[in-house]
Design an enzyme around this catalytic site. Structure first.
Site, PDB file in Angstrom:
ATOM      1  N   LYS A   1      -7.360   1.623  -2.905  1.00  0.00           N
ATOM      2  CA  LYS A   1      -6.977   1.146  -1.575  1.00  0.00           C
ATOM      3  C   LYS A   1      -7.106   2.261  -0.542  1.00  0.00           C
ATOM      4  O   LYS A   1      -7.501   2.012   0.604  1.00  0.00           O
ATOM      5  CB  LYS A   1      -5.545   0.611  -1.604  1.00  0.00           C
ATOM      6  CG  LYS A   1      -5.062   0.042  -0.263  1.00  0.00           C
ATOM      7  CD  LYS A   1      -5.890  -1.141   0.204  1.00  0.00           C
ATOM      8  CE  LYS A   1      -5.432  -1.670   1.571  1.00  0.00           C
ATOM      9  NZ  LYS A   1      -4.151  -2.383   1.500  1.00  0.00           N
TER      10      LYS A   1
ATOM     11  N   THR B   1       0.855  -1.181   0.000  1.00  0.00           N
ATOM     12  CA  THR B   1       0.000   0.000   0.000  1.00  0.00           C
ATOM     13  C   THR B   1       0.891   1.231   0.000  1.00  0.00           C
ATOM     14  O   THR B   1       1.603   1.484   0.972  1.00  0.00           O
ATOM     15  CB  THR B   1      -0.933   0.018   1.218  1.00  0.00           C
ATOM     16  OG1 THR B   1      -1.783  -1.133   1.174  1.00  0.00           O
ATOM     17  CG2 THR B   1      -1.798   1.267   1.217  1.00  0.00           C
TER      18      THR B   1
ATOM     19  N   LYS C   1      -0.206   4.233   8.975  1.00  0.00           N
ATOM     20  CA  LYS C   1       0.621   4.629   7.825  1.00  0.00           C
ATOM     21  C   LYS C   1      -0.235   4.824   6.581  1.00  0.00           C
ATOM     22  O   LYS C   1      -0.058   5.794   5.828  1.00  0.00           O
ATOM     23  CB  LYS C   1       1.692   3.551   7.588  1.00  0.00           C
ATOM     24  CG  LYS C   1       2.671   3.841   6.453  1.00  0.00           C
ATOM     25  CD  LYS C   1       2.226   3.263   5.113  1.00  0.00           C
ATOM     26  CE  LYS C   1       2.210   1.751   5.088  1.00  0.00           C
ATOM     27  NZ  LYS C   1       1.827   1.239   3.728  1.00  0.00           N
TER      28      LYS C   1
END
Length: 304
Positions: free
Chosen positions: A171, A96, A239
């Site tokens: 995402k 990601t 994150k």
């Protein structure tokens, strides 16, 4: 180099079972991990070569799957592979990262003739182990066609979202939704506990109704039991939400669900819970309710 085989970089909690599912289909040629221990263990368990470095890994197969933690890590692995990449290769990044990082990598690879797919996943460690992940994919149709047998070994659902970067943008959307569902379920379960309800019965009562969700069924039992085995690491979700935050700030707006969840996560990380599953947010919610109840009791005493 073996055609129509994959080589896998990044054997963490998600990457390890994903690579194992590719191996179960007979499609995995080699593995590599930045710290050699996990790669050596995987190599011995599955009877596969362990590459010495990313360039060595890239020589073993034409579909190169990456599953590492952050933008800088992905860029470093791709940069190390770049001298040996060519038209036979497709790099599939399941990490990601920022959409612009995916687009940058796609450009780097196009200059040597290699293909690229940004293919982040959702479904937690359970989905990785079961091969049932949902994969959101950005890149060219022809590269997806070449990599599809490898991707289908890891995921139960493949959705081609558009050009490079589209998978990572999707995402980001997913991670915002996960934050919202985590907040809602943690709030609801903390409220239920504060009301003296049996949490197992609460889960049963809500399942199948309007409040039902994958998160309720898979993560509310963690909250019920006060144990948070890793499904998706809280520090990694933080994150990812930083990426989402950068996207919204670039448009001059802030989404409250991102801001609130990152604030809560930082408190949990500072308390040493960053390596737990995101459902450990329940810890904080329960504390907040207990603190509120205590303040209410103190205020009542002062008024008497």
């Amino acid at each position: 180099m073996s055609q129509n085989l994959a080589a896998f970089a990044g054997l963490g909690s998600m990457g390890r079972p994903m690579a194992a599912n590719i191996q179960a289909k007979g499609l995995l040629a080699a593995v590599w991990n930045r710290s050699p221990g996990p790669a050596e263990a995987f190599s011995q368990a599955h009877g596969l070569p362990r590459a010495d470095d990313p360039a060595h890994l890239a020589r073993q197969a034409n579909i190169l799957v990456l599953c590492v933690s952050a933008d800088e890590d992905v860029l470093a692995v791709v940069d190390a592979m770049l001298p040996v990449l060519g038209r036979d290769h497709v790099v599939v990044d399941c990490s990601t990262v920022r959409p612009e990082t995916a687009r940058r990598i796609a450009q780097m690879l196009s200059e040597v003739g290699a293909g690229f797919l940004d293919a982040p996943v959702s479904g937690g460690t359970e989905g990785a182990e079961q091969g049932s992940l949902s994969m959101m994919i950005g890149g060219r149709c022809e590269d997806l066609a070449r990599a599809r047998p490898i991707l289908e070994a890891m995921a139960g659902r493949l959705v081609h979202m558009g050009p490079a970067g589209s998978g990572q943008a999707t995402k980001a959307v997913n991670q915002v939704a996960v934050a919202g569902v985590n907040q809602a379920v943690a709030d609801a379960m903390a409220l239920a506990k504060s009301q003296g309800l049996d949490l197992d019965q609460v889960i049963q009562a809500l399942s199948g109704g309007a409040a039902d969700s994958w998160f309720l069924q898979k993560r509310a039992p963690n909250m019920r039991d006060g144990v948070y085995p890793l499904g998706f690491r809280l520090s990694l979700h933080d994150k990812d939400l930083a990426i989402c935050q950068s996207l919204t700030e670039a448009m001059g707006v802030r989404l409250p669900i991102i801001e609130m969840t990152r604030l809560h996560y930082r408190r949990l990380i500072e308390a040493g819970h960053g390596d737990e599953d995101v459902s450990s947010l329940f810890r904080l919610k329960l504390e907040q309710l207990e603190e509120g109840e205590q303040r209410g009791g103190d205020d009542a005493e002062q008024q008497q």
